[in-house]
Write an enzyme that holds these catalytic residues in place. Structure first.
Site, short mmCIF file in Angstrom:
data_model
loop_
_atom_site.label_atom_id
_atom_site.label_comp_id
_atom_site.label_asym_id
_atom_site.label_seq_id
_atom_site.Cartn_x
_atom_site.Cartn_y
_atom_site.Cartn_z
N LYS A 15 3.68 -4.02 1.26
CA LYS A 15 3.76 -5.15 0.32
C LYS A 15 2.65 -5.09 -0.74
CE LYS A 15 2.73 -9.38 1.90
NZ LYS A 15 2.38 -8.71 3.14
N VAL A 17 0.94 -2.44 -1.79
CA VAL A 17 1.16 -1.31 -2.70
C VAL A 17 2.25 -1.67 -3.71
CG1 VAL A 17 1.95 1.08 -2.85
CG2 VAL A 17 0.38 0.38 -1.01
N LYS A 32 -3.91 -13.16 -4.64
CA LYS A 32 -3.53 -13.32 -3.23
C LYS A 32 -4.22 -14.59 -2.75
CE LYS A 32 -3.39 -11.00 1.26
NZ LYS A 32 -2.01 -10.54 1.40
N GLY A 99 1.86 -12.72 -0.90
CA GLY A 99 1.73 -13.53 0.30
C GLY A 99 0.98 -12.79 1.39
N ALA A 100 0.77 -13.48 2.49
CA ALA A 100 0.09 -12.90 3.65
C ALA A 100 1.12 -12.67 4.75
CB ALA A 100 -1.01 -13.84 4.15
#
Length: 207
Positions: A15, A17, A32, A99-100
């Site tokens: 994600k 990259v 982020k 997102g995380a």
């Protein structure tokens, strides 16, 4: 389109990259909101090295948490309370938000990342691996986004080609297959930028 969210079906699927490639292709900004895990290279530092963007286009996280685990638990371990009111995207154009973890990762004990996405209502790209299990994970993630009214730009895959799985997800999930980013060795800003331009149509992200 001023803001695009990049989320994923799971953690460690590429994600970051992909977000770096997209932000670089757009010549945009990257943010982020929550970083969980500070040892080694953070996601923002990785995007800075891979996107080709200047440092002033990589924006500070709202929360930087020590432990590489679910944000809700990482915050508890750091004795920090994540306040949703502080998770306000910067007013920048274009902006890529990463997102995380996966789409349903908890930010607090009563707030999922999908809740935040629904509140923002920004167009969202779902990133998925091509390996075994991707059909189930991808369709569940699409369902989670769609049930909350979150607009889905499409799905982007990362990994070795798997035409049947990729087509099955796009067809059954009724989403656009945006493209596939292959594994790169070496992985640099130049190789990533070239692979992204060959694999994706940037117009599909800005329509």
């Amino acid at each position: 389109m001023s803001t695009i969210v990049v989320t994923g079906t799971d953690t460690d699927i590429g994600k970051t990259v992909f977000a770096a490639a997209l932000a670089g292709a757009l010549g945009g900004h990257y943010w982020k909101p929550v970083q969980a895990g500070l040892e080694g290279e953070t996601d923002s530092k990785r995007v800075a090295s891979l996107s080709g963007l200047s440092g002033d286009r990589i924006h500070p996280e709202a929360y930087r948490l020590t432990t590489p685990c679910s944000p809700h638990r990482a915050a508890e371990l750091d004795r920090v309370t994540i306040d949703p009111a502080l998770l306000v995207p910067p007013d920048l154009d274009p902006l890529v938000i990463e997102g995380a973890g996966g789409v349903m990762v908890p930010l607090t004990r009563d707030l999922l990342f999908t809740d935040l996405l629904a509140r923002w209502a920004f167009p969202t790209v779902l990133v998925a691996r091509t390996a075994l299990g991707t059909i189930n994970h991808s369709l569940l993630s699409i369902e989670a986004l769609r049930s909350r009214g979150i607009p889905i730009v499409g799905i982007a895959f990362v990994g070795d080609a798997n035409e049947d799985s990729e087509t099955t997800v796009a067809t059954l999930g009724k989403v656009r297959h945006l493209g596939r980013l292959p594994f790169l060795d070496p992985l640099t800003a130049d190789t990533l930028g070239q692979a992204f331009s060959e694999s994706f149509n940037i117009a599909e992200f800005t329509a």
